[in-house]
Structure formats: C-alpha cells, structure tokens
Design a protein around this motif. Structure first.
Motif, mmCIF file in Angstrom:
data_model
loop_
_atom_site.group_PDB
_atom_site.id
_atom_site.type_symbol
_atom_site.label_atom_id
_atom_site.label_comp_id
_atom_site.label_asym_id
_atom_site.label_seq_id
_atom_site.Cartn_x
_atom_site.Cartn_y
_atom_site.Cartn_z
ATOM 1 N N LEU A 1 0.847 -1.238 -0.067
ATOM 2 C CA LEU A 1 -0.066 0.049 -0.078
ATOM 3 C C LEU A 1 0.898 1.399 -0.073
ATOM 4 C CD1 LEU A 1 -2.927 -0.917 2.682
ATOM 5 C CD2 LEU A 1 -3.076 -0.666 -0.026
ATOM 6 N N ILE A 2 1.948 1.494 0.860
ATOM 7 C CA ILE A 2 2.904 2.520 0.760
ATOM 8 C C ILE A 2 3.454 2.571 -0.696
ATOM 9 C CG2 ILE A 2 4.985 3.371 1.770
ATOM 10 C CD1 ILE A 2 2.940 3.640 3.613
ATOM 11 N N LEU A 3 3.860 1.564 -1.085
ATOM 12 C CA LEU A 3 4.483 1.569 -2.632
ATOM 13 C C LEU A 3 3.412 2.120 -3.632
ATOM 14 C CD1 LEU A 3 6.980 1.071 -4.485
ATOM 15 C CD2 LEU A 3 5.842 -1.320 -4.895
ATOM 16 N N LEU A 4 2.237 1.823 -3.371
ATOM 17 C CA LEU A 4 1.200 2.389 -4.177
ATOM 18 C C LEU A 4 1.150 3.775 -4.025
ATOM 19 C CD1 LEU A 4 -1.362 2.136 -6.232
ATOM 20 C CD2 LEU A 4 -2.701 1.421 -4.507
ATOM 21 N N SER A 5 1.066 4.364 -2.628
ATOM 22 C CA SER A 5 1.019 5.568 -2.393
ATOM 23 C C SER A 5 2.038 6.294 -3.120
ATOM 24 C CB SER A 5 1.099 5.974 -0.895
ATOM 25 O OG SER A 5 2.501 5.914 -0.304
ATOM 26 N N THR A 6 3.503 6.032 -3.323
ATOM 27 C CA THR A 6 4.589 6.572 -3.883
ATOM 28 C C THR A 6 3.845 7.023 -5.348
ATOM 29 O OG1 THR A 6 5.709 4.634 -4.771
ATOM 30 C CG2 THR A 6 6.200 5.708 -2.277
ATOM 31 N N VAL A 7 3.484 6.119 -6.041
ATOM 32 C CA VAL A 7 3.111 6.324 -7.316
ATOM 33 C C VAL A 7 1.919 7.221 -7.535
ATOM 34 C CG1 VAL A 7 2.222 4.974 -9.552
ATOM 35 C CG2 VAL A 7 3.652 3.963 -7.999
ATOM 36 N N ASN A 8 1.057 7.006 -6.524
ATOM 37 C CA ASN A 8 -0.122 8.045 -6.360
ATOM 38 C C ASN A 8 0.338 9.655 -6.328
ATOM 39 O OD1 ASN A 8 -3.204 8.329 -6.221
ATOM 40 N ND2 ASN A 8 -2.536 9.367 -4.212
ATOM 41 N N TRP A 9 1.416 9.595 -5.284
ATOM 42 C CA TRP A 9 1.813 10.916 -4.787
ATOM 43 C C TRP A 9 2.477 11.730 -6.224
ATOM 44 C CZ3 TRP A 9 0.692 14.477 -1.858
ATOM 45 C CH2 TRP A 9 1.350 15.706 -1.424
ATOM 46 N N ALA A 10 3.348 11.016 -7.011
ATOM 47 C CA ALA A 10 3.933 11.471 -7.965
ATOM 48 C C ALA A 10 3.096 11.822 -8.915
ATOM 49 C CB ALA A 10 4.953 10.239 -8.581
ATOM 50 N N PHE A 11 1.962 10.977 -9.256
ATOM 51 C CA PHE A 11 0.912 11.560 -10.270
ATOM 52 C C PHE A 11 0.155 12.501 -9.564
ATOM 53 C CE2 PHE A 11 -3.733 11.096 -11.299
ATOM 54 C CZ PHE A 11 -3.641 11.306 -12.400
ATOM 55 N N TYR A 12 -0.143 12.858 -8.476
ATOM 56 C CA TYR A 12 -0.683 13.991 -7.802
ATOM 57 C C TYR A 12 0.269 15.320 -8.270
ATOM 58 C CZ TYR A 12 -2.407 16.851 -3.853
ATOM 59 O OH TYR A 12 -2.949 18.176 -3.208
ATOM 60 N N THR A 13 1.397 15.096 -7.935
ATOM 61 C CA THR A 13 2.248 16.371 -8.095
ATOM 62 C C THR A 13 2.351 16.843 -9.574
ATOM 63 O OG1 THR A 13 3.922 15.267 -6.425
ATOM 64 C CG2 THR A 13 4.868 17.145 -7.843
ATOM 65 N N VAL A 14 2.244 15.922 -10.614
ATOM 66 C CA VAL A 14 2.053 16.510 -11.853
ATOM 67 C C VAL A 14 0.785 16.960 -11.929
ATOM 68 C CG1 VAL A 14 2.005 15.822 -14.299
ATOM 69 C CG2 VAL A 14 3.967 14.847 -12.630
ATOM 70 N N LEU A 15 -0.557 16.172 -11.509
ATOM 71 C CA LEU A 15 -1.768 16.639 -11.657
ATOM 72 C C LEU A 15 -2.107 17.989 -11.502
ATOM 73 C CD1 LEU A 15 -4.773 15.557 -12.206
ATOM 74 C CD2 LEU A 15 -4.822 14.953 -9.938
ATOM 75 N N GLY A 16 -1.505 18.163 -10.182
ATOM 76 C CA GLY A 16 -2.117 19.605 -9.558
ATOM 77 C C GLY A 16 -1.381 21.097 -10.136
ATOM 78 N N GLN A 17 -0.133 20.806 -10.755
ATOM 79 C CA GLN A 17 0.968 21.910 -11.173
ATOM 80 C C GLN A 17 0.027 22.886 -11.845
ATOM 81 O OE1 GLN A 17 4.654 20.918 -13.177
ATOM 82 N NE2 GLN A 17 5.609 21.829 -11.333
ATOM 83 N N PRO A 18 -0.625 22.758 -12.873
ATOM 84 C CA PRO A 18 -1.383 23.730 -13.741
ATOM 85 C C PRO A 18 -2.368 24.464 -12.820
ATOM 86 C CG PRO A 18 -1.537 21.650 -14.925
ATOM 87 C CD PRO A 18 -1.090 21.165 -13.459
ATOM 88 N N THR A 19 -3.069 23.493 -11.830
ATOM 89 C CA THR A 19 -4.110 24.481 -11.051
ATOM 90 C C THR A 19 -3.192 25.238 -10.000
ATOM 91 O OG1 THR A 19 -5.716 22.682 -11.238
ATOM 92 C CG2 THR A 19 -6.232 24.354 -9.518
ATOM 93 N N LEU A 20 -2.343 24.768 -9.543
ATOM 94 C CA LEU A 20 -1.473 25.690 -8.570
ATOM 95 C C LEU A 20 -0.776 27.147 -9.190
ATOM 96 C CD1 LEU A 20 0.824 22.894 -7.066
ATOM 97 C CD2 LEU A 20 -0.944 24.240 -5.831
ATOM 98 N N ARG A 21 -0.689 26.841 -10.502
ATOM 99 C CA ARG A 21 0.027 28.144 -11.137
ATOM 100 C C ARG A 21 -1.125 28.993 -11.095
ATOM 101 N NH1 ARG A 21 4.728 25.042 -14.566
ATOM 102 N NH2 ARG A 21 6.243 25.050 -13.265
ATOM 103 N N ARG A 22 -2.388 28.356 -11.662
ATOM 104 C CA ARG A 22 -3.320 29.496 -12.112
ATOM 105 C C ARG A 22 -3.966 30.104 -10.881
ATOM 106 N NH1 ARG A 22 -9.524 27.456 -13.597
ATOM 107 N NH2 ARG A 22 -10.303 29.339 -13.781
ATOM 108 N N LEU A 23 -4.152 29.419 -9.612
ATOM 109 C CA LEU A 23 -5.108 29.974 -8.534
ATOM 110 C C LEU A 23 -4.060 30.701 -7.539
ATOM 111 C CD1 LEU A 23 -7.652 27.324 -8.036
ATOM 112 C CD2 LEU A 23 -7.730 29.655 -9.245
ATOM 113 N N GLY A 24 -2.777 29.965 -7.301
ATOM 114 C CA GLY A 24 -1.846 30.198 -6.355
ATOM 115 C C GLY A 24 -1.840 29.146 -5.396
#
Length: 289
Positions: free
Chosen positions: A155-178
């Motif tokens: 489950l922890i290993l799965l969470s590492t893949v999930n977090w990496a995906f999340y890091t990329v997923l959130g970047q456009p919204t972060l730059r738009r909204l702050g």
C-alpha cells in the motif's frame, strides 16, 4: 520564502508525520484521522486566505480540477498511507517513500515534458542509494527485504506512485490559482469526500478515546502536515520544476529515522550518516542538473 526551502520544510514535517500517524492510528481509525487532518488543514488555509482578504472559494471552473486533486492527493492518498501504517512500520514506510522521486521524474518527463539532464539522473540514483543505506543501516542486502513483502508495504508503494501522479496533476491549477487558494480548495474537497464515510462508519466516536499524545499527533498532522506542509509543497511546485521539487522527498527517510531516534530512542550508526550524506548529495545534483 525560497521555493527550495519550502519543499525542504514540507519534507521535514512529512517525515515526522509517519511517526505521528503510527501513534494516532493506534488510538483511532484511519477514517477518523484523515477526516480530522483534512478538516484542520483546510480550516487553517481558509483562515489564511481570510486574513489576507482573499476570496475563500476558488472560481467555479476550477472545481473539476480541485475535485481530482482532493480525491487523489488528500482523501485517497492519506487514507492509503494511514491504513498501511496499521500494517507496517514507520521506518519501512520512510524507505519506500524514498522511491517517489523516481516516479515523479518519470511522470514529469512524460506529462510535463521536463527534460532530465545527466546530472539529474545521477542525483536520482544517488539519492536512491542513500535512502537504501539509511533504512537498511548499511546492510544493502536488506534492501530487497524492505520491498513490499506485506500488504502494508504494498500500500505504501502504491502511495508513492499516487503522490508522483498527484504532483504532476496539481501543477497547472497551482500556477493558475496560487498555492494557498488551490491547496485550501483541494483540502476542503478532500474533507467533503470523506464526510459520508466518516458519518456512516461512526468514526466520529473515535475522538472520545484519544489520549493527550493522540490529540497532539492529530493536531500536528492536521495543522502542520496537511495545512502548512501542503501549502509549502504547493508553493514550491508553483515556482519550480516538479522533478527538482520531488527530489527533496529523498530526505524523508532520513527525517523519519531522525524522528524515530528522538521519539523512540533508536540508535544511529556510521552507515546511516553516510546514507544521509548521499541523500543530500543526490538532492543537490538534481537541483543543479
């Protein structure tokens, strides 16, 4: 605050979070803990927005992206790790989390088209080796025994893949909204997604049996790890390439071990110090690559 310092501080509080989570889930269920984390974190960030005179809610057309971020990075990710820590150790978790920069670099190269220089690749591999030395205490033969041989480790290993995906997923919204506005929105969505499960399972009754140490762990996880930690991490992501920010996650095993030494009385030997130096060197190479 400099973005690299923001990423470093986020990793410090997240490194300690595994010890705090282990303490909290010994007293309450993962659902109760993660709902409290999301609620406390979103409350802190909304208070910061109010203090700055900023709108509390994101624009209507941003909610779809925030829904994805709230599910992937808050509700699902934190529940995954909390359940895993009922089945595996904090030190093993710290080691497995150290794999995240590899996934982050791959996702960033594929989705964001970030190019990896030879120095960055060398830094990622060096940090990987350092993480192995830290957790195995120099016995690299134990590296493979640390791989997911149990359900908790998987489950922890799965969470590492999930977090990496999340890091990329959130970047456009972060730059738009702050960072503050995007993070508060994602955290609030995460809390709302967890609310039906929290009520239906009766997890709200868990808080009555929390000890003072348990309450301290919950507050630390909610205010610092979910609130300030996510804000610092997002603040760095909004200004620096995802690969460079994710490299700081190599320091998490070292922070987790330091927390275990301070709070659990574990000893530190020369291989651990050497591994820590390799971790730092790996991060430096990625930053300069």
């Amino acid at each position: 605050m400099a973005p690299r310092l923001q990423a470093f501080l986020a990793v410090v509080v997240w490194g300690v979070s595994f010890v705090a989570t282990k303490a909290a889930v010994a007293e309450i269920t993962p659902v109760a803990l993660i709902f409290a984390r999301a609620l406390l974190g979103s409350g802190l960030l909304l208070a910061l927005l109010a203090a700055r005179g900023r709108p509390l809610l994101p624009p209507r057309d941003a909610w779809r992206a925030l829904l994805a971020m709230g599910f992937v990075g808050v509700a699902f990710h934190q529940l995954l790790q909390a359940y895993a820590l009922t089945l595996t150790s904090a030190v093993n978790t710290g080691w497995l989390i150290g794999i995240t920069p590899i996934w982050s670099a791959l996702f960033a190269a594929l989705a964001l088209r970030e190019r990896l220089a030879p120095g960055q690749i060398a830094g990622l591999l060096l940090g990987f080796l350092g993480a192995g030395l830290v957790v195995t205490r120099g016995e690299l033969g134990g590296l493979f025994r640390a791989l997911p041989s149990t359900r908790g480790d998987a489950l922890i290993l799965l969470s590492t893949v999930n977090w990496a995906f999340y890091t990329v997923l959130g970047q456009p919204t972060l730059r738009r909204l702050g960072p503050t506005r995007a993070t508060s929105g994602a955290m609030l969505v995460g809390a709302l997604l967890l609310l039906p499960v929290f009520l239906a399972s009766g997890a709200f009754r868990d808080f009555a049996r929390l000890s003072p140490i348990g309450w301290l762990a919950v507050l630390f996880l909610g205010l610092l790890c979910s609130g300030a930690g996510y804000l610092l991490w997002y603040g760095a992501l909004a200004r620096v390439e995802a690969t460079r920010v994710a490299a700081f996650l190599y320091l998490e095993p070292l922070v987790t071990l330091a927390a275990a030494v301070a709070l659990l009385g574990e000893s530190v030997g020369l291989p651990t110090v050497l591994g820590g130096l390799l971790l730092v060197a790996g991060v430096v190479l990625v930053q300069r690559g």
